[in-house]
Enzyme design. Structure first.
Site, PDB file in Angstrom:
ATOM      1  N   GLU A 175      35.682  42.595  40.598  1.00 28.94           N
ATOM      2  CA  GLU A 175      34.883  41.665  40.200  1.00 28.94           C
ATOM      3  C   GLU A 175      35.251  40.377  41.448  1.00 28.94           C
ATOM      4  O   GLU A 175      36.217  39.660  41.263  1.00 28.94           O
ATOM      5  CB  GLU A 175      35.117  40.859  38.818  1.00 28.94           C
ATOM      6  N   CYS A 209      33.503  31.561  40.255  1.00 28.69           N
ATOM      7  CA  CYS A 209      32.856  32.622  41.136  1.00 28.69           C
ATOM      8  C   CYS A 209      31.414  32.964  41.212  1.00 28.69           C
ATOM      9  O   CYS A 209      30.652  33.088  42.210  1.00 28.69           O
ATOM     10  CB  CYS A 209      33.485  33.848  40.805  1.00 28.69           C
TER      11      CYS A 209
END
Length: 413
Positions: A175, A209
């Site tokens: 991720e 993110c």
């Protein structure tokens, strides 16, 4: 644990990243509780054999997929949301029947220490040990053989994780991040768009993110976008965000210096103030950023918002498509044709139209990247599936078949 220890968790986050008391449950804990509730309620359904279509040859047989545990998995968490991004994967790993080694990020040191102290009080520490430490401890963990590695963080470390996993042929979930673009159409309601973008970009001091990394818009609306963000910042954080209890701080001095270096050579249209002693960087907007400026070459991961002007939607699509595939794309438009084109002619890990980051909150949607922004997916059932081996099962009957006995050797040919 989350229910009992919410106050301690909030205190640790305040020490790590100046997270406000209001944001702690909203950004970290509510989603975790929802993941746990979903897994508990749906586990029997997720774990059940999954019948599949048969052929003429198997019409009377049992044909199904059986999820089964991978074994022992390694979960390496991230510092920007140290509870959600560490424990959400663990929920799915436990649901799928795995043991797990949990490695919280050493940068969020107060949260990591608290997690190491708390988790063994609630879970079997032999099945779910917590390993704290920095680079050397992580490297030692990566030398071990695991059945799956789940890593959340940046692409540089992601490559090292993948390289280490390859030595044991261990599958990975990465991720990562990237530069998530935010396109604003000239015909959209700018007041609403700027309000939603401002929240998504500057919450957690930009250290998210899937935060909008930069804005794409036509020159005719650029100043109106800046003004809309200015008014929203005043509403959210007051005239001095530094004194606001709701505005965070950069995680450490190294990242403070990195973010400030990206601002070199630019005059901020909004913000730009900083205080190294507090690791404070004001919410900052920069106008007319050249497409190939340093500010546009790496994920910002901080409270800087560049605006790049484009001529039209064609130019915006071309701009996005010629770069690495981002973790998310955000599109603000009231024009259905523009939305349809953006969805059809770009690609990304996820996409949200007329808002930012909200696709992350739905555990029915798979969350993950594509290409340089990551591999694999999780949330809800997707996490269960990520940590399961989907075993192909065919159970045939010994009956319903005519067996031709071999002829004796002396028989006439």
């Amino acid at each position: 644990m989350i229910t009992d220890r919410q106050g301690e968790i909030a205190t640790a986050l305040k020490q790590d990243i100046n997270r406000s008391q209001y944001d702690t449950p909203l950004l970290e804990l509510i989603g975790l509780e929802n993941e746990i509730s979903l897994a508990v309620s749906k586990l029997a359904q997720w774990d059940a054999p999954r019948p599949v279509e048969k052929s003429l040859l198997t019409i009377s047989d049992q044909v199904y997929i059986q999820p089964e545990p991978l074994g022992v998995v390694l979960i390496i968490g991230a510092w920007n949301y140290p509870w959600a991004l560490t424990l959400q994967p663990l929920v799915g790993a436990i649901a799928a029947g795995n043991a797990a080694v949990v490695k919280p990020s050493e940068l969020s040191e107060y949260s990591a220490s608290l997690l190491k102290a708390l988790l063994p009080r609630y879970l079997d520490q032999e099945l779910y040990p917590v390993v704290c430490g920095g680079v050397s401890e992580t490297q030692e963990l990566l030398r071990q053989r695991f059945d799956h590695i789940f890593y959340t963080g940046n692409s540089t470390v992601g490559k090292l994780v993948m390289e280490a996993a390859a030595r044991h042929l261990t599958p990975v979930t990465l991720e990562l991040g990237g530069k998530s673009p935010c396109y604003i159409d000239k015909d959209v309601d700018l007041r609403v768009a700027c309000r939603r973008i401002t929240w998504g970009k500057f919450v957690n001091c930009g250290q998210t993110c899937i935060a909008p990394d930069y804005i794409l818009c036509e020159p005719s609306i650029q100043n109106r976008v800046v003004e809309g963000i200015r008014q929203t910042l005043l509403e959210f954080y007051g005239p001095d965000p530094k004194s606001s209890p709701d505005y965070g701080r950069i995680i450490n001095q190294r990242h403070f210096n990195r973010v400030m270096a990206l601002l070199d050579g630019y005059t901020a249209a909004l913000g730009g103030q900083s205080d190294s002693s507090q690791r404070y960087i004001a919410p900052t907007v920069v106008k007319d950023v050249p497409p190939y400026a340093r500010l546009m070459q790496e994920e910002i991961f901080g409270p800087l918002l560049p605006i790049v002007t484009i001529s039209d939607v064609d130019d915006a699509i071309h701009f996005i498509s010629e770069r690495e595939k981002p973790l998310a794309i955000y599109v603000f438009s009231s024009n259905k044709k523009v939305i349809k084109r953006m969805l059809a002619e770009t690609t990304s890990g996820g996409v949200t139209v007329n808002d930012v980051m909200m696709h992350y909150t739905l555990n029915s949607l798979p969350f993950g990247g594509v290409g340089q922004s990551g591999t694999g997916r999780y949330h809800g059932k997707h996490t269960f599936d990520q940590f399961s081996h989907h075993r192909a099962c065919l159970v045939k009957s010994l009956g319903m078949e005519r067996v031709n006995m071999p002829r004796p050797a002396w028989s006439v040919q």
